[in-house]
Design a protein around this motif. Structure first.
Motif, PDB file in Angstrom:
ATOM      1  N   THR A 103      -5.742   6.046   1.359  1.00  0.00           N
ATOM      2  CA  THR A 103      -4.423   6.627   1.618  1.00  0.00           C
ATOM      3  C   THR A 103      -3.775   5.921   2.807  1.00  0.00           C
ATOM      4  OG1 THR A 103      -5.110   8.771   0.766  1.00  0.00           O
ATOM      5  CG2 THR A 103      -3.209   8.754   2.214  1.00  0.00           C
ATOM      6  N   GLN A 104      -2.453   5.743   2.719  1.00  0.00           N
ATOM      7  CA  GLN A 104      -1.706   5.189   3.851  1.00  0.00           C
ATOM      8  C   GLN A 104      -0.355   5.876   3.951  1.00  0.00           C
ATOM      9  OE1 GLN A 104       0.364   1.255   3.205  1.00  0.00           O
ATOM     10  NE2 GLN A 104      -1.269   0.998   1.655  1.00  0.00           N
ATOM     11  N   LEU A 105       0.241   5.845   5.145  1.00  0.00           N
ATOM     12  CA  LEU A 105       1.553   6.453   5.346  1.00  0.00           C
ATOM     13  C   LEU A 105       2.642   5.579   4.730  1.00  0.00           C
ATOM     14  CD1 LEU A 105       1.245   7.627   9.069  1.00  0.00           C
ATOM     15  CD2 LEU A 105       1.044   9.019   7.013  1.00  0.00           C
ATOM     16  N   LEU A 106       3.717   6.226   4.320  1.00  0.00           N
ATOM     17  CA  LEU A 106       4.870   5.494   3.811  1.00  0.00           C
ATOM     18  C   LEU A 106       5.536   4.724   4.946  1.00  0.00           C
ATOM     19  CD1 LEU A 106       6.427   8.308   1.591  1.00  0.00           C
ATOM     20  CD2 LEU A 106       5.366   6.199   0.745  1.00  0.00           C
ATOM     21  N   ALA A 107       5.999   3.499   4.633  1.00  0.00           N
ATOM     22  CA  ALA A 107       6.707   2.710   5.642  1.00  0.00           C
ATOM     23  C   ALA A 107       8.178   3.099   5.724  1.00  0.00           C
ATOM     24  CB  ALA A 107       6.576   1.221   5.339  1.00  0.00           C
ATOM     25  N   GLY A 108       8.677   3.764   4.682  1.00  0.00           N
ATOM     26  CA  GLY A 108      10.067   4.188   4.671  1.00  0.00           C
ATOM     27  C   GLY A 108      10.212   5.521   3.976  1.00  0.00           C
ATOM     28  N   ALA A 109      11.194   6.311   4.412  1.00  0.00           N
ATOM     29  CA  ALA A 109      11.431   7.623   3.794  1.00  0.00           C
ATOM     30  C   ALA A 109      11.964   7.442   2.372  1.00  0.00           C
ATOM     31  CB  ALA A 109      12.413   8.424   4.642  1.00  0.00           C
ATOM     32  N   LEU A 110      11.760   8.463   1.546  1.00  0.00           N
ATOM     33  CA  LEU A 110      12.226   8.436   0.155  1.00  0.00           C
ATOM     34  C   LEU A 110      13.151   9.616  -0.093  1.00  0.00           C
ATOM     35  CD1 LEU A 110       8.848   7.706  -1.708  1.00  0.00           C
ATOM     36  CD2 LEU A 110      10.647   6.060  -1.153  1.00  0.00           C
ATOM     37  N   ALA A 111      14.295   9.346  -0.685  1.00  0.00           N
ATOM     38  CA  ALA A 111      15.184  10.411  -1.133  1.00  0.00           C
ATOM     39  C   ALA A 111      14.775  10.822  -2.541  1.00  0.00           C
ATOM     40  CB  ALA A 111      16.633   9.938  -1.114  1.00  0.00           C
ATOM     41  N   ALA A 112      15.116  12.038  -2.941  1.00  0.00           N
ATOM     42  CA  ALA A 112      14.821  12.469  -4.308  1.00  0.00           C
ATOM     43  C   ALA A 112      15.481  11.510  -5.287  1.00  0.00           C
ATOM     44  CB  ALA A 112      15.326  13.889  -4.522  1.00  0.00           C
ATOM     45  N   GLY A 113      14.710  11.037  -6.266  1.00  0.00           N
ATOM     46  CA  GLY A 113      15.214  10.083  -7.248  1.00  0.00           C
ATOM     47  C   GLY A 113      14.936   8.637  -6.900  1.00  0.00           C
ATOM     48  N   ALA A 114      14.454   8.359  -5.685  1.00  0.00           N
ATOM     49  CA  ALA A 114      14.180   6.985  -5.267  1.00  0.00           C
ATOM     50  C   ALA A 114      13.057   6.370  -6.106  1.00  0.00           C
ATOM     51  CB  ALA A 114      13.816   6.948  -3.789  1.00  0.00           C
ATOM     52  N   LYS A 115      13.193   5.066  -6.397  1.00  0.00           N
ATOM     53  CA  LYS A 115      12.197   4.367  -7.202  1.00  0.00           C
ATOM     54  C   LYS A 115      11.438   3.298  -6.422  1.00  0.00           C
ATOM     55  CE  LYS A 115      14.329   4.879 -11.790  1.00  0.00           C
ATOM     56  NZ  LYS A 115      14.790   4.138 -12.998  1.00  0.00           N
ATOM     57  N   ILE A 116      11.918   2.955  -5.235  1.00  0.00           N
ATOM     58  CA  ILE A 116      11.277   1.895  -4.455  1.00  0.00           C
ATOM     59  C   ILE A 116      10.473   2.512  -3.320  1.00  0.00           C
ATOM     60  CG2 ILE A 116      11.656  -0.138  -3.026  1.00  0.00           C
ATOM     61  CD1 ILE A 116      14.175  -0.704  -4.624  1.00  0.00           C
ATOM     62  N   VAL A 117       9.180   2.239  -3.331  1.00  0.00           N
ATOM     63  CA  VAL A 117       8.255   2.758  -2.327  1.00  0.00           C
ATOM     64  C   VAL A 117       7.782   1.590  -1.460  1.00  0.00           C
ATOM     65  CG1 VAL A 117       6.045   3.905  -1.941  1.00  0.00           C
ATOM     66  CG2 VAL A 117       7.500   4.611  -3.857  1.00  0.00           C
ATOM     67  N   LEU A 141       1.620  10.699  -4.338  1.00  0.00           N
ATOM     68  CA  LEU A 141       2.293  10.977  -3.076  1.00  0.00           C
ATOM     69  C   LEU A 141       1.787  12.296  -2.496  1.00  0.00           C
ATOM     70  CD1 LEU A 141       5.685   9.932  -4.539  1.00  0.00           C
ATOM     71  CD2 LEU A 141       4.760   8.861  -2.482  1.00  0.00           C
ATOM     72  N   SER A 142       2.098  12.540  -1.241  1.00  0.00           N
ATOM     73  CA  SER A 142       1.696  13.792  -0.594  1.00  0.00           C
ATOM     74  C   SER A 142       2.117  14.986  -1.438  1.00  0.00           C
ATOM     75  CB  SER A 142       2.343  13.900   0.790  1.00  0.00           C
ATOM     76  OG  SER A 142       1.876  12.891   1.644  1.00  0.00           O
ATOM     77  N   ILE A 159       3.641   3.122 -11.914  1.00  0.00           N
ATOM     78  CA  ILE A 159       4.133   1.934 -11.220  1.00  0.00           C
ATOM     79  C   ILE A 159       4.694   0.939 -12.232  1.00  0.00           C
ATOM     80  CG2 ILE A 159       3.469  -0.009  -9.757  1.00  0.00           C
ATOM     81  CD1 ILE A 159       1.206   1.792  -8.660  1.00  0.00           C
ATOM     82  N   ALA A 160       5.939   0.493 -11.997  1.00  0.00           N
ATOM     83  CA  ALA A 160       6.559  -0.510 -12.868  1.00  0.00           C
ATOM     84  C   ALA A 160       6.200  -1.917 -12.411  1.00  0.00           C
ATOM     85  CB  ALA A 160       8.075  -0.332 -12.893  1.00  0.00           C
ATOM     86  N   SER A 161       6.250  -2.149 -11.097  1.00  0.00           N
ATOM     87  CA  SER A 161       5.930  -3.482 -10.575  1.00  0.00           C
ATOM     88  C   SER A 161       5.500  -3.360  -9.124  1.00  0.00           C
ATOM     89  CB  SER A 161       7.132  -4.421 -10.697  1.00  0.00           C
ATOM     90  OG  SER A 161       8.207  -3.967  -9.889  1.00  0.00           O
ATOM     91  N   GLY A 202       3.795  -7.337  -3.109  1.00  0.00           N
ATOM     92  CA  GLY A 202       3.289  -7.176  -1.752  1.00  0.00           C
ATOM     93  C   GLY A 202       3.235  -5.709  -1.372  1.00  0.00           C
ATOM     94  N   ALA A 203       3.998  -5.333  -0.343  1.00  0.00           N
ATOM     95  CA  ALA A 203       4.012  -3.952   0.143  1.00  0.00           C
ATOM     96  C   ALA A 203       5.151  -3.136  -0.466  1.00  0.00           C
ATOM     97  CB  ALA A 203       4.121  -3.943   1.668  1.00  0.00           C
ATOM     98  N   THR A 204       5.811  -3.689  -1.488  1.00  0.00           N
ATOM     99  CA  THR A 204       6.922  -2.990  -2.141  1.00  0.00           C
ATOM    100  C   THR A 204       6.536  -2.625  -3.573  1.00  0.00           C
ATOM    101  OG1 THR A 204       8.554  -4.186  -0.826  1.00  0.00           O
ATOM    102  CG2 THR A 204       9.348  -3.102  -2.818  1.00  0.00           C
ATOM    103  N   ILE A 205       6.679  -1.359  -3.902  1.00  0.00           N
ATOM    104  CA  ILE A 205       6.330  -0.856  -5.230  1.00  0.00           C
ATOM    105  C   ILE A 205       7.589  -0.291  -5.883  1.00  0.00           C
ATOM    106  CG2 ILE A 205       5.013   0.892  -6.507  1.00  0.00           C
ATOM    107  CD1 ILE A 205       2.892   0.742  -4.322  1.00  0.00           C
ATOM    108  N   VAL A 206       7.804  -0.650  -7.141  1.00  0.00           N
ATOM    109  CA  VAL A 206       8.909  -0.091  -7.923  1.00  0.00           C
ATOM    110  C   VAL A 206       8.317   0.863  -8.949  1.00  0.00           C
ATOM    111  CG1 VAL A 206      10.849  -0.570  -9.454  1.00  0.00           C
ATOM    112  CG2 VAL A 206      10.307  -2.161  -7.592  1.00  0.00           C
ATOM    113  N   LEU A 207       8.838   2.088  -8.980  1.00  0.00           N
ATOM    114  CA  LEU A 207       8.346   3.111  -9.907  1.00  0.00           C
ATOM    115  C   LEU A 207       9.139   3.096 -11.200  1.00  0.00           C
ATOM    116  CD1 LEU A 207       8.065   6.077  -7.364  1.00  0.00           C
ATOM    117  CD2 LEU A 207       6.290   4.411  -7.997  1.00  0.00           C
ATOM    118  N   GLU A 208       8.513   3.540 -12.290  1.00  0.00           N
ATOM    119  CA  GLU A 208       9.232   3.656 -13.566  1.00  0.00           C
ATOM    120  C   GLU A 208      10.276   4.769 -13.513  1.00  0.00           C
ATOM    121  OE1 GLU A 208       6.846   3.964 -17.036  1.00  0.00           O
ATOM    122  OE2 GLU A 208       6.049   1.918 -16.862  1.00  0.00           O
TER     123      GLU A 208
END
Length: 270
Positions: free
Chosen positions: A120-134, A151-152, A159-161, A164-170
């Protein structure tokens, strides 16, 4: 020529119904609002749950058996006595979930196993509802395209793609997340296990069927006490959608007047 027919189209009723179920520990409702909020979004009250979409309608039937009484002075029956009543509900559940199969097929306890995850690791950036990029705090090869992350709070996303440290969700996340929330790769998805055996204890439940009339008012039929029948429940594994037959037999509830001890109707009127 005067019209001899007395027709009131406001009394025509049609359309689908919303079938819901509750444990017998839930009191039989006195009003529609005891089961469902009568204003949008029409949430169910505590203790009730939806059985979801159905196919080919929901049928409630009522009948009774009779026995003829004959006397010497009359050819044929002079009267009939009612010897018993039958009440039933039948439909096909289109939402073939584990909890619906537990009900319709008299299944055992549902055993749930949580997802297995990696580091487990902390998110590097906050996510708004509906966000696809982690954005991760550190790249991790355990996150893979086509895989899943958690997620918590237990929200799972495919995961779509990964770059590196960037994940795009379906699909976007369902709620907001802060940098104090965590993310982890899923190594095994959660499971639900249910068995079907020879336990003869078929539980009773309460059921309510709610529908809306053309003028916007509501109708509800309440079946006080019903259990699944022993009729064969066939599911077809084919190219067609798999339906789950539900067949219920209703019985009188103790301590209730005979005039309504099996089921009753409530409808709003204007």
């Amino acid at each position: 020529m005067a019209d001899i027919y007395n027709v009131n189209s406001k009394n025509f009723v049609g359309g689908p119904g919303r079938l819901v179920v509750a444990d017998m520990s839930i009191d039989a409702p006195e009003t529609i609002a005891d089961v469902m909020d009568t204003t949008a979004p029409h949430n169910l009250k505590a203790g009730w749950r939806d059985l979801g979409a159905t196919n080919d309608g929901i049928a409630i039937s009522r009948g009774f058996d009779t026995e003829d009484f004959e006397v010497d002075q009359v050819m044929g029956a002079a009267d009939t006595d009612v010897t018993g009543f039958t009440h039933s509900l039948s439909t096909n559940l289109a939402e073939n979930t584990v909890i619906n199969r537990q009900l319709a097929l008299v299944g055992g306890t549902i055993i749930e196993t949580a997802a297995a995850t990696g580091d487990t690791q902390l998110l590097a950036g906050a996510l708004a509802a509906g966000a696809k990029i982690v954005t991760l705090t550190a790249a991790d090869v355990a996150f893979k395209a086509g895989g899943w992350l958690e997620l918590s709070g237990g929200e799972l996303k495919k995961i779509a793609s990964v770059n590196g440290a960037t994940i795009v969700l379906e699909k976007g996340v369902e709620k907001t997340y802060a940098t104090t929330d965590s993310v982890a790769p899923v190594t095994a998805l959660p499971t639900k296990r249910i068995g079907y055996g020879t336990d003869g204890n078929v539980p009773f439940n309460r059921y309510a069927l709610i529908s809306q009339k053309k003028d916007g008012t509501l109708y509800m039929a309440v079946i006080r006490k019903a259990k699944v029948t022993g009729d064969d429940k066939e599911q077809s594994f084919s190219k067609e959608k798999r339906l789950l037959p539900l067949a219920l037999a209703a019985f009188p509830e103790d301590g209730v007047p005979q005039s309504e001890n099996v089921f009753y109707e409530i409808e709003e009127s204007i």
